[in-house]
Motif scaffolding. Structure first.
Motif, PDB file in Angstrom:
ATOM      1  N   LEU A 195       2.406  13.406   5.800  1.00 31.83           N
ATOM      2  CA  LEU A 195       0.656  12.946   6.162  1.00 31.83           C
ATOM      3  C   LEU A 195       0.402  13.369   7.528  1.00 31.83           C
ATOM      4  O   LEU A 195       0.952  12.071   8.055  1.00 31.83           O
ATOM      5  N   ASP A 196      -1.123  13.299   8.274  1.00 34.16           N
ATOM      6  CA  ASP A 196      -1.027  12.506   9.421  1.00 34.16           C
ATOM      7  C   ASP A 196      -1.850  11.065   9.403  1.00 34.16           C
ATOM      8  O   ASP A 196      -1.636  10.555   8.469  1.00 34.16           O
ATOM      9  N   ALA A 197      -1.365  10.589  10.506  1.00 28.20           N
ATOM     10  CA  ALA A 197      -1.585   9.162  10.575  1.00 28.20           C
ATOM     11  C   ALA A 197      -2.345   8.752  10.133  1.00 28.20           C
ATOM     12  O   ALA A 197      -2.756   7.801   9.640  1.00 28.20           O
ATOM     13  N   TRP A 198      -3.483   9.383  10.942  1.00 26.23           N
ATOM     14  CA  TRP A 198      -4.976   8.661  10.202  1.00 26.23           C
ATOM     15  C   TRP A 198      -5.465   8.834   8.582  1.00 26.23           C
ATOM     16  O   TRP A 198      -5.910   8.035   8.123  1.00 26.23           O
ATOM     17  N   VAL A 199      -4.921  10.484   8.403  1.00 22.21           N
ATOM     18  CA  VAL A 199      -5.254  10.279   6.543  1.00 22.21           C
ATOM     19  C   VAL A 199      -4.306   9.354   5.979  1.00 22.21           C
ATOM     20  O   VAL A 199      -5.043   8.484   5.763  1.00 22.21           O
ATOM     21  N   ARG A 200      -3.200   8.947   6.370  1.00 15.38           N
ATOM     22  CA  ARG A 200      -2.563   8.042   5.758  1.00 15.38           C
ATOM     23  C   ARG A 200      -3.646   6.921   6.139  1.00 15.38           C
ATOM     24  O   ARG A 200      -2.689   5.843   4.871  1.00 15.38           O
ATOM     25  N   GLU A 201      -3.556   6.298   7.439  1.00 14.16           N
ATOM     26  CA  GLU A 201      -4.406   4.496   7.388  1.00 14.16           C
ATOM     27  C   GLU A 201      -5.620   4.904   6.785  1.00 14.16           C
ATOM     28  O   GLU A 201      -5.826   3.730   6.188  1.00 14.16           O
ATOM     29  N   LEU A 202      -5.952   6.156   6.241  1.00 13.06           N
ATOM     30  CA  LEU A 202      -7.021   6.432   5.881  1.00 13.06           C
ATOM     31  C   LEU A 202      -7.464   6.155   4.299  1.00 13.06           C
ATOM     32  O   LEU A 202      -8.098   4.915   3.582  1.00 13.06           O
ATOM     33  N   LEU A 203      -6.521   6.713   3.723  1.00 14.95           N
ATOM     34  CA  LEU A 203      -6.226   6.393   1.843  1.00 14.95           C
ATOM     35  C   LEU A 203      -5.016   4.582   1.450  1.00 14.95           C
ATOM     36  O   LEU A 203      -6.009   4.088   1.291  1.00 14.95           O
ATOM     37  N   LEU A 234       1.150  -1.065  -0.316  1.00 15.75           N
ATOM     38  CA  LEU A 234      -0.051  -0.024  -0.361  1.00 15.75           C
ATOM     39  C   LEU A 234       1.131   1.763  -0.375  1.00 15.75           C
ATOM     40  O   LEU A 234       0.275   2.553  -0.542  1.00 15.75           O
ATOM     41  N   GLU A 235       1.712   1.330   0.462  1.00 14.41           N
ATOM     42  CA  GLU A 235       3.133   2.578   0.378  1.00 14.41           C
ATOM     43  C   GLU A 235       3.444   2.789  -0.621  1.00 14.41           C
ATOM     44  O   GLU A 235       3.649   3.590  -1.274  1.00 14.41           O
ATOM     45  N   PHE A 236       3.613   1.578  -0.816  1.00 16.44           N
ATOM     46  CA  PHE A 236       3.850   1.423  -2.664  1.00 16.44           C
ATOM     47  C   PHE A 236       3.419   2.146  -3.987  1.00 16.44           C
ATOM     48  O   PHE A 236       3.127   3.116  -5.149  1.00 16.44           O
ATOM     49  N   LEU A 290       0.474   4.272  -2.584  1.00 19.27           N
ATOM     50  CA  LEU A 290       0.723   5.900  -2.603  1.00 19.27           C
ATOM     51  C   LEU A 290       1.593   6.155  -2.976  1.00 19.27           C
ATOM     52  O   LEU A 290       0.961   7.333  -3.073  1.00 19.27           O
ATOM     53  N   ASP A 291       2.215   6.353  -2.859  1.00 19.66           N
ATOM     54  CA  ASP A 291       3.577   6.990  -3.800  1.00 19.66           C
ATOM     55  C   ASP A 291       3.295   6.778  -5.064  1.00 19.66           C
ATOM     56  O   ASP A 291       3.807   8.364  -4.853  1.00 19.66           O
ATOM     57  N   ALA A 292       3.066   6.418  -5.675  1.00 16.70           N
ATOM     58  CA  ALA A 292       2.257   7.244  -7.611  1.00 16.70           C
ATOM     59  C   ALA A 292       1.317   8.071  -7.078  1.00 16.70           C
ATOM     60  O   ALA A 292       0.831   8.738  -8.471  1.00 16.70           O
ATOM     61  N   PHE A 293       0.461   8.458  -5.728  1.00  9.68           N
ATOM     62  CA  PHE A 293       0.029   9.480  -6.092  1.00  9.68           C
ATOM     63  C   PHE A 293       0.968  11.401  -5.151  1.00  9.68           C
ATOM     64  O   PHE A 293      -0.627  11.753  -4.614  1.00  9.68           O
ATOM     65  N   VAL A 294       0.921  10.392  -4.173  1.00  6.86           N
ATOM     66  CA  VAL A 294       1.982  11.596  -3.060  1.00  6.86           C
ATOM     67  C   VAL A 294       2.265  12.038  -2.444  1.00  6.86           C
ATOM     68  O   VAL A 294       3.546  10.593  -2.947  1.00  6.86           O
ATOM     69  N   SER A 295       3.398  12.776  -2.841  1.00 13.89           N
ATOM     70  CA  SER A 295       4.572  12.677  -3.177  1.00 13.89           C
ATOM     71  C   SER A 295       5.172  12.808  -1.633  1.00 13.89           C
ATOM     72  O   SER A 295       6.650  12.273  -1.589  1.00 13.89           O
ATOM     73  N   ASN A 296       4.791  12.906  -0.925  1.00 12.19           N
ATOM     74  CA  ASN A 296       5.571  12.558   0.579  1.00 12.19           C
ATOM     75  C   ASN A 296       5.012  12.443   1.688  1.00 12.19           C
ATOM     76  O   ASN A 296       3.736  13.330   2.319  1.00 12.19           O
ATOM     77  N   GLN A 297       4.522  10.691   1.940  1.00  7.67           N
ATOM     78  CA  GLN A 297       3.464   9.814   2.582  1.00  7.67           C
ATOM     79  C   GLN A 297       4.018  10.597   4.284  1.00  7.67           C
ATOM     80  O   GLN A 297       3.018  10.897   4.928  1.00  7.67           O
ATOM     81  N   ASN A 298       5.439  10.505   4.756  1.00 10.63           N
ATOM     82  CA  ASN A 298       4.942  11.191   6.003  1.00 10.63           C
ATOM     83  C   ASN A 298       5.015  12.271   6.372  1.00 10.63           C
ATOM     84  O   ASN A 298       4.783  13.255   7.378  1.00 10.63           O
TER      85      ASN A 298
END
Length: 444
Positions: free
Chosen positions: A71-79, A57-59, A61-69
């Protein structure tokens, strides 16, 4: 939205990402909610699915979000949870996943976050997820595709070959089966199957253990049979170490690393305190032995169970030599065989942990060896599938202890046709159960 399974899944995943244990956090949320069984299953599926597939899932999402780190934890987990549902849960339409995710973003965040979540998920739906083919390194590709640390893939490939490794990797992201063991002192297989079915469970025989049953439709812990001690929840493979031992009712037995007590109870069911039968259950911490005592009482075998907070490596101070008829060492290990059931293991453990644990395992074996009676049997088992903690430990022990011989480990049912080695190795892909190693030694 307090009982919304997707919202609760996101909140649970946020806490897990900050160090909470998935099973404990999930149980806490379920117990504090009023969700239906259907919603509980959906929430559980999302939570374990996201944890299992985190690297994948990290891989994605990397295609759509430039820097996942950032993001707030809950936003990242929501995506992650939204992408997981789109990719792995084919019965839920994308529009439903999109709408639910946007509502959660609206509930937990501000308008900017809602717009960002909406934009990312629309892009995922419109553009599709990236292919693993863009990853050129083969080990890294397997790591991302199956969401398993590269060092585990390297070790498995070296020890088992690429085909077997891929078979294991493909199996560990499938759902865990729910297995129970019936209390043979209180009931028999046919009776317990009928009683479970009358409670609404679907039941089938285990092909791994004679005393095991597979149950579905609802949690076995909610059964009256569990509450009154006629069944206990135990993985099929975890039954095998005790299945491979034969007991007399009068035996004095040591379970050197007992908590939470599943195998302790399994042994205790075969002992009779009126004939002198007893099992000593050791664990490092007294608080972990509380669970052993609770399980022994629930299963009506507490009369033969004696718990003691003790490091098995220090047993020499507590018991005379040749004290026990049988010894079980279900050794502390990396738990690599449990990856399907405990998905965090695939990210938390390192090769250095494996080497450290192998040293502890050998120390325990060396310490308890002199406490076994002449012609007594010692079972060494782990819930890992790596040679360093299994075959290598046993060989090192035998080299130092010529007074022990390696016996053929008793094998049951379909396993008889699966393995010709003296020890028993069950891999996660063999029967879709936990991975386990069982070795039988006799003092000569």
């Amino acid at each position: 939205m307090q009982n919304n399974p997707r919202l609760l899944a996101v909140k649970t995943l946020s806490k897990i990402s900050n160090g909470a244990y998935s099973n404990l956090q999930l149980n806490q949320v379920i117990n504090n909610s009023n969700m239906s069984n259907l919603d509980i299953r959906l929430m559980t599926n999302i939570v374990y699915g996201v944890v299992q597939h985190r690297l994948t899932l990290e891989f994605y999402l990397d295609a759509f979000v430039s820097n996942q780190n950032k993001l707030d934890a809950w936003v990242r987990e929501l995506l992650y949870s939204a992408i997981y549902q789109m990719e792995y849960l084919d019965k839920i339409p994308n529009r439903a996943i999109l709408n639910e995710s946007i509502n959660i973003a609206k509930q937990l965040g501000h308008a900017g976050i809602r717009k960002m979540v909406t934009g990312v998920l629309h892009a995922v739906i419109n553009k599709g997820l990236p292919s693993f083919d863009k990853i050129k390194d083969n080990v890294k590709k397997l790591s991302i595709k199956y969401s398993v640390a590269e060092w585990i893939i390297n070790e498995l490939t070296q020890q088992l070959g690429l085909d077997k490794t891929i078979s294991i990797l493909e199996s560990i992201n499938s759902p865990s089966k729910q297995s129970v063991r019936f209390n043979s002192t209180l009931t028999d297989k046919n009776t317990i199957k009928n009683e479970l079915e009358s409670e609404g469970y679907e039941v089938e025989d285990s092909i791994v253990s004679n005393n095991g049953l597979l149950v579905s439709k609802k949690s076995a812990a909610k059964s009256e049979l569990f509450k009154n001690g006629k069944i206990t929840i135990q993985d099929e493979s975890a039954m095998l170490p005790v299945d491979s031992m034969q007991f007399k009712p009068s035996d004095c037995v040591l379970d050197a690393c007992s908590a939470p007590g599943g195998k302790t109870i399994q042994i205790a069911e075969q002992l009779d305190n009126k004939l002198g039968g007893k099992i000593y259950a050791f664990d490092l911490h007294e608080k972990r032995l509380v669970k052993v005592k609770e399980n022994a009482k629930r299963m009506h075998v507490d009369a033969v169970v004696q718990t003691k907070a003790l490091d098995a490596r220090k047993i020499d101070k507590e018991f005379d030599d040749e004290y026990f008829d049988k010894i079980l060492i279900d050794a502390p290990c990396s738990g690599i065989g449990l990856i399907r059931r405990k998905p965090e293991i695939r990210y938390e453990k390192q090769l250095s942990d494996v080497k450290h644990l192998a040293s502890i395992q050998l120390d325990i074996l060396n310490a308890v060896a002199c406490k076994l009676k002449h012609k007594g049997v010692l079972i060494y088992s782990t819930c890992t599938i790596l040679n360093q903690e299994n075959v290598d430990v046993v060989n090192a022990f035998l080299e130092k202890h010529p007074e022990f011989e390696l016996l053929q480990t008793d094998k049951h049912l379909i396993i008889n046709n699966k393995n010709q080695e003296k020890w028993l190795r069950v891999f996660p892909d063999d029967f879709n159960s936990d991975g386990f190693f069982v070795c039988k030694l006799r003092k000569i």
